[in-house]
Design an enzyme around this catalytic site. Structure first.
Site, mmCIF file in Angstrom:
data_model
loop_
_atom_site.group_PDB
_atom_site.id
_atom_site.type_symbol
_atom_site.label_atom_id
_atom_site.label_comp_id
_atom_site.label_asym_id
_atom_site.label_seq_id
_atom_site.Cartn_x
_atom_site.Cartn_y
_atom_site.Cartn_z
ATOM 1 N N ASP A 45 -4.469 5.871 5.501
ATOM 2 C CA ASP A 45 -3.328 5.051 5.902
ATOM 3 C C ASP A 45 -3.770 3.750 6.583
ATOM 4 O O ASP A 45 -3.162 2.706 6.381
ATOM 5 C CB ASP A 45 -2.437 5.862 6.865
ATOM 6 C CG ASP A 45 -1.178 5.116 7.294
ATOM 7 O OD1 ASP A 45 -0.580 4.438 6.436
ATOM 8 O OD2 ASP A 45 -0.790 5.218 8.476
ATOM 9 N N LYS A 101 -1.054 -11.132 10.624
ATOM 10 C CA LYS A 101 -0.864 -11.245 12.078
ATOM 11 C C LYS A 101 -1.613 -12.471 12.606
ATOM 12 O O LYS A 101 -2.764 -12.706 12.233
ATOM 13 C CB LYS A 101 -1.370 -9.977 12.778
ATOM 14 C CG LYS A 101 -0.505 -8.745 12.499
ATOM 15 C CD LYS A 101 -1.025 -7.522 13.256
ATOM 16 C CE LYS A 101 -0.325 -6.257 12.813
ATOM 17 N NZ LYS A 101 0.909 -5.952 13.510
ATOM 18 N N HIS A 144 -0.697 -5.990 5.769
ATOM 19 C CA HIS A 144 0.077 -6.811 6.705
ATOM 20 C C HIS A 144 -0.720 -7.208 7.947
ATOM 21 O O HIS A 144 -0.364 -8.152 8.636
ATOM 22 C CB HIS A 144 1.418 -6.144 7.056
ATOM 23 C CG HIS A 144 1.342 -5.087 8.100
ATOM 24 N ND1 HIS A 144 0.940 -3.800 7.825
ATOM 25 C CD2 HIS A 144 1.627 -5.106 9.425
ATOM 26 C CE1 HIS A 144 0.988 -3.088 8.945
ATOM 27 N NE2 HIS A 144 1.400 -3.838 9.924
ATOM 28 N N HIS A 172 -6.374 -1.716 6.869
ATOM 29 C CA HIS A 172 -6.333 -2.609 8.033
ATOM 30 C C HIS A 172 -7.694 -2.710 8.751
ATOM 31 O O HIS A 172 -8.170 -3.788 9.047
ATOM 32 C CB HIS A 172 -5.288 -2.143 9.054
ATOM 33 C CG HIS A 172 -3.925 -1.917 8.462
ATOM 34 N ND1 HIS A 172 -3.425 -2.675 7.446
ATOM 35 C CD2 HIS A 172 -2.954 -1.010 8.756
ATOM 36 C CE1 HIS A 172 -2.196 -2.258 7.144
ATOM 37 N NE2 HIS A 172 -1.897 -1.238 7.923
ATOM 38 N N LYS A 223 0.832 -1.182 0.000
ATOM 39 C CA LYS A 223 0.000 0.000 0.000
ATOM 40 C C LYS A 223 0.881 1.250 0.000
ATOM 41 O O LYS A 223 2.073 1.112 0.291
ATOM 42 C CB LYS A 223 -0.928 -0.018 1.192
ATOM 43 C CG LYS A 223 -0.196 0.091 2.522
ATOM 44 C CD LYS A 223 -1.192 0.153 3.601
ATOM 45 C CE LYS A 223 -0.899 1.204 4.499
ATOM 46 N NZ LYS A 223 -0.420 1.708 5.484
ATOM 47 N N GLU A 235 -1.896 4.113 18.238
ATOM 48 C CA GLU A 235 -0.430 4.044 18.252
ATOM 49 C C GLU A 235 0.100 5.176 19.118
ATOM 50 O O GLU A 235 -0.484 6.260 19.154
ATOM 51 C CB GLU A 235 0.118 4.191 16.837
ATOM 52 C CG GLU A 235 -0.243 3.013 15.948
ATOM 53 C CD GLU A 235 0.367 3.169 14.574
ATOM 54 O OE1 GLU A 235 1.399 2.552 14.322
ATOM 55 O OE2 GLU A 235 -0.168 3.934 13.762
#
Ligand code: BG6
Length: 511
Positions: free
Chosen positions: A260, A207, A203, A265, A173, A241
């Protein structure tokens, strides 16, 4: 007979599914090999795979970039990255074997000469290293370079395999900045690589805890009966985060938190939590169910009340005094890029009608945590005096994606003593206590899957475009409605975000 990819999928393999899956003869070319992602994630993950014995003996990888590097200088660069970031310990023997197959080709994305050289390097390596003509091209580059690279791979004949060998493209991405641009990128890529040779990386899907959503939902009987609008009050998906954006201005300014993180995600997490049971875990069946749920998902309006965005101002992150976004190096001092984004979505299906899905993400928040909270309705009737349950909240199942990976169940329990008082308690499953095995990094799993032609954990072109279609109306609204709200670094985001839930009589969890 199942296809080769069906045999390699641990969820469908009729042989012992606990056996390690090892990639066949192959190599990988990385474009953007000097970038941050390659250094921090891709190169260490390749080493970790080699260390775990999951790469073929002659595995070969080629870095392509502008620097005037010899193979040895490239190897030194990779070694530094591996020593600094690999998950597994550094083993000289493993390293030497990997380094033997490491090559660098110097060049520009628009240069015929550079790509001719790359093509002849790959042919030579096929002969020397036994890679069998099987190559994955990893594009860890800005989307405006996709076109040049795809064109060059096409022109030189590198994009297509023969009857006995394969070619694949792995794409990082950002995949576009809205639905229209994502569609154009898909056209560019699909004109050169057929969709089944395209592996788009998200990604989060690599996980362990994200894959555990499938195990939790579809290997158990306990949860499914409650997993619907009859019992679920709402769902909160949080990716918080604590890091700031120093050093990432080039990528992030003008992009913002929603593009983003939410577009990829968080919407993928939503899809896994909300989708119906797939017929199998084959890529096709998984993607079909995710597409169905994304197609049914819409943002709830009015956006002035159901969305929020913010930008971090200076503040304290623990004991550290940190800058605001506009003071971070490389950012426009008048930047309106949001570093916090929250929205409310609904899924128009029988299972989820009327259940809001609240999504939020932000930088420089109180702490790093990603979790999915399924919050249940209150029982229709309780034979208690109101005072006896005054401290009882809603029951919840919380999937903790990271850190402290695990699953938590919250429910009411009697407080010991002669009176009847019911209070919230937690029942907690923690990966680190339950298992001795360490979780691999997401990139290890995804790189291996791409080499094995196992596409279940990669979003398709349709999923990507549908995710943009969900987000685009919110982005348009924000673009026309002023600047993001400020929030202090180290806090839990702007007040406008709390107002989204307060409007519905709810509150965000404080993880
Ligand atoms: C990336 C985002 O996709 O995910 C980053 O571009 C973010 O902004 C990162 O920091 C977070 O990944 P993880 O695996 O650390 O949660």
């Amino acid at each position: 007979m199942p296809s080769s990819s069906e045999w390699t999928n641990p969820l469908r393999d009729p042989r012992d599914a606990r056996l390690p899956r090892i990639a066949g003869p192959s190599g990988m070319v990385i474009f953007g090999v000097t970038g941050d992602l390659a250094k921090k994630k891709l190169l260490p993950a390749i080493y970790d795979l080699a260390h775990r014995g999951l790469l073929p003996a002659g595995f070969t990888f080629v870095g392509f970039g502008r620097r005037e590097w010899s193979n040895e200088q490239f190897q030194d660069y990779v070694r530094d990255a591996v020593e600094e970031k690999a998950r597994t310990e550094f083993d000289e023997h493993v390293w030497q074997r990997l380094a033997e197959g490491m090559n660098f080709v110097q060049g520009n994305f628009d240069s015929n000469e550079s790509f001719d050289e790359l093509a002849s390097t790959l042919s030579r390596l096929d002969k020397e290293r036994g890679t069998g003509g099987n190559w994955a091209f990893y594009l860890s580059i800005p989307p405006n370079s996709f076109s040049d690279v795809c064109h060059q791979l096409d022109r030189t004949g590198m994009a297509v395999g023969g009857e006995k060998n394969w070619r694949r493209v792995v794409i990082e991405k950002p995949f576009g900045h809205d639905q229209e641009s994502a569609h154009k990128l898909n056209e560019i890529v699909n004109a050169v690589f057929p969709e089944d040779a395209v592996f788009r990386i998200d990604h989060y899907l690599g996980k362990e805890t994200v894959q555990n959503i499938l195990a939790l939902r579809f290997a158990n009987q306990l949860f499914d009966p409650l997993w619907n609008a009859h019992y679920v009050d709402h769902v909160q998906i949080t990716m918080a985060e604590d890091i700031g954006l120093g050093g990432r201005a080039g990528y992030y300014d003008g992009i913002g938190a929603a593009r983003d993180v939410i577009q990829n995600h968080l919407l993928q997490l939503l899809a896994l939590v909300a989708m119906e049971e797939p017929i199998s875990f084959s890529p096709h069946e998984m993607q079909a169910e995710k597409v169905k749920v994304l197609r049914a998902t819409r943002p709830i309006e009015p956006f002035s009340e159901t969305t929020a965005r913010g930008q971090y101002a200076a503040g304290w992150q623990g004991s550290e005094k940190v800058k605001g976004l506009r003071e971070e190096e490389g950012f426009d001092p008048n930047s309106n890029t949001e570093t916090y984004a929250a929205c409310t979505l609904e899924i128009n299906s029988r299972r989820w009608a009327g259940v809001p899905f609240y999504l939020r993400t932000g930088k420089r928040l109180g702490r790093r945590v990603t979790e999915i909270a399924i919050v249940f309705k209150n029982p229709p009737h309780q034979p208690f005096h109101p005072g006896q349950t005054a401290s009882l909240g809603n029951n919840a199942v919380v999937i903790r994606v990271q850190p402290d990976e695990g699953v938590l169940m919250r429910f009411g329990s009697k407080v010991p003593g002669s009176a009847m008082e019911v209070r919230d308690v937690n029942m907690d499953f923690s990966y680190s206590e339950a298992f001795t095995e360490q979780s691999p990094e997401a990139y290890e799993r995804l790189i291996l899957d791409a080499l094995l032609d196992e596409a279940s954990l990669f979003p398709t072109n349709e999923e990507v475009e549908l995710s943009w279609a969900i987000l685009d109306p919110i982005l348009d609204y924000w673009a026309n409605n002023g600047a993001p709200d400020e929030y202090a670094a180290g806090s839990w985001g702007p007040e406008s975000s709390d107002a989204i839930l307060a409007r519905d009589g709810r509150t965000w969890r404080r993880p």
